[in-house]
Design a protein around this motif. Sequence first.
Motif, PDB file in Angstrom:
ATOM      1  N   ASN A 213       3.123 -55.567 132.892  1.00  0.00           N
ATOM      2  CA  ASN A 213       2.303 -55.201 131.753  1.00  0.00           C
ATOM      3  C   ASN A 213       2.221 -56.327 130.719  1.00  0.00           C
ATOM      4  O   ASN A 213       1.409 -56.269 129.828  1.00  0.00           O
ATOM      5  CB  ASN A 213       2.786 -53.895 131.133  1.00  0.00           C
TER       6      ASN A 213
ATOM      7  N   PHE B 116       4.143 -57.225 128.207  1.00  0.00           N
ATOM      8  CA  PHE B 116       4.819 -57.066 126.914  1.00  0.00           C
ATOM      9  C   PHE B 116       6.313 -57.264 127.111  1.00  0.00           C
ATOM     10  O   PHE B 116       7.118 -56.348 126.958  1.00  0.00           O
ATOM     11  CB  PHE B 116       4.518 -55.688 126.307  1.00  0.00           C
TER      12      PHE B 116
ATOM     13  N   ILE C 279       0.935 -55.359 120.169  1.00  0.00           N
ATOM     14  CA  ILE C 279       0.467 -54.257 121.007  1.00  0.00           C
ATOM     15  C   ILE C 279      -0.435 -53.330 120.197  1.00  0.00           C
ATOM     16  O   ILE C 279      -0.223 -53.124 119.003  1.00  0.00           O
ATOM     17  CB  ILE C 279       1.656 -53.485 121.636  1.00  0.00           C
ATOM     18  N   GLU C 280      -1.448 -52.809 120.846  1.00  0.00           N
ATOM     19  CA  GLU C 280      -2.395 -51.897 120.205  1.00  0.00           C
ATOM     20  C   GLU C 280      -2.279 -50.513 120.830  1.00  0.00           C
ATOM     21  O   GLU C 280      -1.737 -50.354 121.928  1.00  0.00           O
ATOM     22  CB  GLU C 280      -3.812 -52.442 120.348  1.00  0.00           C
TER      23      GLU C 280
ATOM     24  N   HIS D  48      -3.402 -50.177 124.409  1.00  0.00           N
ATOM     25  CA  HIS D  48      -2.449 -50.707 125.389  1.00  0.00           C
ATOM     26  C   HIS D  48      -1.395 -49.656 125.711  1.00  0.00           C
ATOM     27  O   HIS D  48      -1.049 -49.439 126.882  1.00  0.00           O
ATOM     28  CB  HIS D  48      -1.748 -51.967 124.869  1.00  0.00           C
TER      29      HIS D  48
ATOM     30  N   GLU E  96      -2.780 -46.888 127.822  1.00  0.00           N
ATOM     31  CA  GLU E  96      -2.951 -47.356 129.202  1.00  0.00           C
ATOM     32  C   GLU E  96      -1.621 -47.397 129.958  1.00  0.00           C
ATOM     33  O   GLU E  96      -1.578 -47.191 131.165  1.00  0.00           O
ATOM     34  CB  GLU E  96      -3.585 -48.746 129.225  1.00  0.00           C
ATOM     35  N   LEU E  97      -0.537 -47.657 129.217  1.00  0.00           N
ATOM     36  CA  LEU E  97       0.794 -47.701 129.832  1.00  0.00           C
ATOM     37  C   LEU E  97       1.397 -46.304 129.990  1.00  0.00           C
ATOM     38  O   LEU E  97       2.492 -46.152 130.525  1.00  0.00           O
ATOM     39  CB  LEU E  97       1.734 -48.579 129.002  1.00  0.00           C
TER      40      LEU E  97
END
Length: 81
Positions: free
Chosen positions: A1, A3, A12-13, A16, A19-20
């Motif tokens: 990913n 991060f 990070i937004e 994101h 999505e994770l």
Amino acid sequence: NGFDDMETLLDIEDAHMRELGFPPGHIVKLKKRLREMQEAPTVDDVAHHQVVRIPQPPNMRQHDCTSNQMTTVQMSWVHVQ
């Protein structure tokens, strides 16, 4: 990913995290902690603005101590000096 370091994680937004697969409550908690980290002073900030003096009892001079008798803080201070 991707991060995998704090510098990237700080950017990070919400999209994101969704999505994770982050649950909404965890998104809120992570954003709060990241905000606190950005606002907190760093060790370097504190080191440049404060001088810490470790008081010694009058009957104990620094060179009278062995490493076994010194606290971790005192040993660190000796190393810094």
